[in-house]
Design a protein around this motif. Structure first.
Motif, PDB file in Angstrom:
ATOM      1  N   THR A   1       9.996  22.667  -1.039  1.00  0.00           N
ATOM      2  CA  THR A   1       9.926  21.321  -0.479  1.00  0.00           C
ATOM      3  C   THR A   1       8.864  20.505  -1.217  1.00  0.00           C
ATOM      4  N   SER A   2       8.894  19.189  -1.008  1.00  0.00           N
ATOM      5  CA  SER A   2       7.926  18.318  -1.667  1.00  0.00           C
ATOM      6  C   SER A   2       6.608  18.231  -0.913  1.00  0.00           C
ATOM      7  N   LEU A   3       6.633  18.463   0.401  1.00  0.00           N
ATOM      8  CA  LEU A   3       5.424  18.380   1.227  1.00  0.00           C
ATOM      9  C   LEU A   3       5.316  19.608   2.130  1.00  0.00           C
ATOM     10  N   PRO A   4       5.159  20.785   1.542  1.00  0.00           N
ATOM     11  CA  PRO A   4       5.108  21.996   2.375  1.00  0.00           C
ATOM     12  C   PRO A   4       3.863  22.040   3.248  1.00  0.00           C
ATOM     13  N   LEU A   5       3.984  22.770   4.351  1.00  0.00           N
ATOM     14  CA  LEU A   5       2.884  22.959   5.277  1.00  0.00           C
ATOM     15  C   LEU A   5       3.023  24.355   5.874  1.00  0.00           C
ATOM     16  N   TYR A   6       1.909  25.013   6.120  1.00  0.00           N
ATOM     17  CA  TYR A   6       1.892  26.370   6.677  1.00  0.00           C
ATOM     18  C   TYR A   6       2.619  27.375   5.782  1.00  0.00           C
ATOM     19  N   GLY A   7       2.741  27.073   4.508  1.00  0.00           N
ATOM     20  CA  GLY A   7       3.485  27.966   3.622  1.00  0.00           C
ATOM     21  C   GLY A   7       4.967  27.980   3.906  1.00  0.00           C
ATOM     22  N   ASN A   8       5.447  27.001   4.677  1.00  0.00           N
ATOM     23  CA  ASN A   8       6.862  26.908   5.068  1.00  0.00           C
ATOM     24  C   ASN A   8       7.351  28.164   5.786  1.00  0.00           C
ATOM     25  N   VAL A   9       6.445  28.824   6.521  1.00  0.00           N
ATOM     26  CA  VAL A   9       6.827  30.018   7.273  1.00  0.00           C
ATOM     27  C   VAL A   9       6.271  29.951   8.694  1.00  0.00           C
ATOM     28  N   LEU A  10       7.004  30.581   9.591  1.00  0.00           N
ATOM     29  CA  LEU A  10       6.551  30.819  10.952  1.00  0.00           C
ATOM     30  C   LEU A  10       5.845  32.166  10.983  1.00  0.00           C
ATOM     31  N   ARG A  11       4.729  32.234  11.696  1.00  0.00           N
ATOM     32  CA  ARG A  11       4.031  33.511  11.879  1.00  0.00           C
ATOM     33  C   ARG A  11       4.030  33.876  13.359  1.00  0.00           C
ATOM     34  N   LEU A  12       4.489  35.084  13.633  1.00  0.00           N
ATOM     35  CA  LEU A  12       4.407  35.663  14.973  1.00  0.00           C
ATOM     36  C   LEU A  12       3.284  36.682  14.965  1.00  0.00           C
TER      37      LEU A  12
ATOM     38  N   LEU B   1       5.719  18.408  11.688  1.00  0.00           N
ATOM     39  CA  LEU B   1       4.677  19.366  11.295  1.00  0.00           C
ATOM     40  C   LEU B   1       3.411  18.659  10.846  1.00  0.00           C
ATOM     41  N   TRP B   2       3.564  17.610  10.038  1.00  0.00           N
ATOM     42  CA  TRP B   2       2.381  16.891   9.562  1.00  0.00           C
ATOM     43  C   TRP B   2       1.708  16.118  10.699  1.00  0.00           C
ATOM     44  N   GLU B   3       2.478  15.602  11.621  1.00  0.00           N
ATOM     45  CA  GLU B   3       1.886  14.931  12.784  1.00  0.00           C
ATOM     46  C   GLU B   3       1.097  15.927  13.633  1.00  0.00           C
ATOM     47  N   GLU B   4       1.661  17.115  13.828  1.00  0.00           N
ATOM     48  CA  GLU B   4       0.955  18.141  14.602  1.00  0.00           C
ATOM     49  C   GLU B   4      -0.340  18.553  13.913  1.00  0.00           C
ATOM     50  N   ALA B   5      -0.275  18.750  12.594  1.00  0.00           N
ATOM     51  CA  ALA B   5      -1.453  19.207  11.852  1.00  0.00           C
ATOM     52  C   ALA B   5      -2.547  18.150  11.803  1.00  0.00           C
ATOM     53  N   ALA B   6      -2.163  16.884  11.627  1.00  0.00           N
ATOM     54  CA  ALA B   6      -3.146  15.809  11.485  1.00  0.00           C
ATOM     55  C   ALA B   6      -3.541  15.201  12.819  1.00  0.00           C
ATOM     56  N   GLY B   7      -2.744  15.456  13.859  1.00  0.00           N
ATOM     57  CA  GLY B   7      -3.054  14.890  15.163  1.00  0.00           C
ATOM     58  C   GLY B   7      -2.912  13.389  15.216  1.00  0.00           C
ATOM     59  N   ARG B   8      -1.902  12.845  14.518  1.00  0.00           N
ATOM     60  CA  ARG B   8      -1.716  11.404  14.465  1.00  0.00           C
ATOM     61  C   ARG B   8      -0.263  11.089  14.124  1.00  0.00           C
ATOM     62  N   PRO B   9       0.202   9.871  14.452  1.00  0.00           N
ATOM     63  CA  PRO B   9       1.578   9.506  14.097  1.00  0.00           C
ATOM     64  C   PRO B   9       1.734   9.244  12.602  1.00  0.00           C
ATOM     65  N   ILE B  10       2.924   9.526  12.103  1.00  0.00           N
ATOM     66  CA  ILE B  10       3.243   9.313  10.687  1.00  0.00           C
ATOM     67  C   ILE B  10       4.556   8.551  10.606  1.00  0.00           C
ATOM     68  N   ILE B  11       4.601   7.575   9.705  1.00  0.00           N
ATOM     69  CA  ILE B  11       5.799   6.758   9.523  1.00  0.00           C
ATOM     70  C   ILE B  11       6.599   7.302   8.341  1.00  0.00           C
ATOM     71  N   PRO B  12       7.871   7.619   8.539  1.00  0.00           N
ATOM     72  CA  PRO B  12       8.691   8.082   7.407  1.00  0.00           C
ATOM     73  C   PRO B  12       8.869   6.971   6.380  1.00  0.00           C
ATOM     74  N   GLY B  13       8.647   7.281   5.106  1.00  0.00           N
ATOM     75  CA  GLY B  13       8.826   6.293   4.056  1.00  0.00           C
ATOM     76  C   GLY B  13      10.285   6.131   3.682  1.00  0.00           C
ATOM     77  N   LYS B  14      10.700   4.901   3.411  1.00  0.00           N
ATOM     78  CA  LYS B  14      12.089   4.630   3.023  1.00  0.00           C
ATOM     79  C   LYS B  14      12.202   4.237   1.550  1.00  0.00           C
TER      80      LYS B  14
END
Length: 429
Positions: free
Chosen positions: A164-175, A233-246
């Motif tokens: 992906t272009s903006l990966p977060l958390y290594g693009n994986v779920l951890r249990l 994911l980015w909103e959760e990590a940053a704790g703020r709203p994010i606007i999708p770019g068009k």
């Protein structure tokens, strides 16, 4: 000409001749040993390629099928490391950005470090927290999420993570095992995890994850990604709203420096992390344009830095997951020799997996005095390869590529034979 001068010249020539003959004898000795090791009838059912070269003078010590093409598996990551070292700065480009008044526009570079389970970089997260408005541009990846030739039935395995272009958390779920129910990271998937015995750890079509009561202390499962999930994911990590770019704003982008590049390279090489390798090739592409493309990065590296590469490779991904990749021993040695000439030895060796240390060589090539083999392994079913640098007891450095394809015996036997040969070279050259 006086007799003393003639005597001195003859003496120098004699010493030179002795050294040349000694070197030739040593090379023949090494090659004879290899021939003896591989002459057994059982070797006929497999395909072996070896090239060993003295790093100082370029002399060939061992050679068997050096120009033939092999399935390289994760030794492909040597090409990825080479590309990154040639094109990326000392700090990974975390994101590209522009300020438009009180609005921050962010463009993904493919940096995999953000909140990665091991790297855990917060550079981009912290950067987007202050501006009044943040617009995140996601759709810059030109490639499919998977590389060509990746196995469809490995979609839920930790070694086959989506690009992906903006990966977060290594693009994986951890249990992570808890006292009652498992901890879930990232938490956005907390209601998508189910205690259920199934054939897979994730639904093929969506982010529903499954685990059994006896699961390991930590289980890693790739999630499938789209623009909506990236935003969440980015909103959760940053704790703020994010606007999708068009639409991308016009004008030049600035680059936000992130984690130290060598830190990422070491993690990729030591544990053979496929996700980091794939994202590194996208990062290389980000230095060439605002779109991310493995193909663009590969073609640029081959044309700009490797026009004289012997037996040019079929190079289709950054990790070596694909069996479409085809690379020769001499091509790998060419790259390793080039890196050896350009980088300080201590830095270069620190980027590799090390014999007897952490990583894919932890249980092999052990020595109480410290590592003497530094390299990259590559394993797929019925294929195991190793390339890198071997320090001999005489103080010499040998650059080598040892490739084994299409065998049916246990891989442990292949590894043992390789270790026996490489240890012998270490002791006798």
């Amino acid at each position: 000409m006086c007799k003393s001068l003639v005597f001195k010249i003859l003496r120098v020539l004699s010493i030179f001749l002795i050294l040349v003959l000694s070197s030739c004898s040593s090379q023949r000795k090494v090659q004879r040993f290899l021939d003896k090791q591989l002459e057994a009838p059982q070797q006929d059912s497999e395909f072996i390629g070896i090239l060993m070269v003295d790093a100082q003078n370029g002399d060939t010590l061992m050679s068997l099928n050096p120009s033939r093409y092999f399935t390289p598996a994760s030794t492909t990551k040597v090409f990825t490391l080479y590309a990154a070292l040639k094109e990326l700065p000392q700090r990974i480009p975390a994101v590209k950005y522009q300020f438009r008044g009180d609005t921050l526009h962010v463009l993904g570079t493919g940096d995999p470090s953000a909140l990665h389970p091991v790297l855990n970089d917060r550079t981009a997260i912290d950067f987007i927290q202050s501006p009044k408005h943040v617009v995140m541009h996601i759709g810059t990846l030109e490639d499919p999420s998977w590389g060509p030739g990746w196995a469809w039935d490995d979609f839920d395995q930790s070694y086959q993570v989506e690009r992906t272009s903006l990966p977060l958390y290594g693009n994986v779920l951890r249990l992570i095992r808890g006292s009652e129910s498992p901890q879930v990271s990232p938490e956005v998937f907390r209601d998508s995890v189910f205690l259920e015995k199934t054939g897979y750890r994730r639904s093929p079509e969506r982010n529903h994850f499954f685990y059994e009561a006896s699961f390991r202390d930590t289980t890693v499962i790739p999630f499938t990604i789209d623009a909506g999930l990236t935003k969440a994911l980015w909103e959760e990590a940053a704790g703020r709203p994010i606007i999708p770019g068009k639409t991308l704003p016009e004008g030049p982008w600035k680059v936000l420096p992130g984690i130290a590049s060598d830190t990422l390279y070491r993690e990729m090489m030591a544990v053979s992390d496929n996700f980091l390798a794939e994202q590194l090739m996208l990062l290389v592409s980000s230095t060439l344009s605002d779109s991310l493309s493995f193909t663009r990065a590969r073609d640029y590296i081959l044309k700009t830095h490797l026009p004289k590469l012997p037996s040019p490779p079929r190079w289709v991904d950054g990790s070596g997951l694909s069996r479409y990749n085809l690379i020769s021993p001499e091509s790998l040695v060419y790259l390793l020799m080039d890196l050896y000439r350009e980088l300080p030895e201590d830095r270069l060796f620190a980027l590799m997996a090390q014999g007897g240390q952490k990583g894919t060589l932890e249980d092999w090539y052990q020595d109480p005095d410290g590592p003497y083999l530094f390299g990259k392994t590559g394993t797929l079913s019925n294929n195991h390869n190793l390339c890198g640098y071997l320090k001999t007891k005489s103080g010499k450095t040998v650059v080598f590529s040892f490739m084994n394809n299409h065998y049916l015996k246990p891989t442990a036997l292949i590894k043992s034979r390789m270790q026996r040969i490489l240890v012998w070279v270490r002791e006798h050259y």
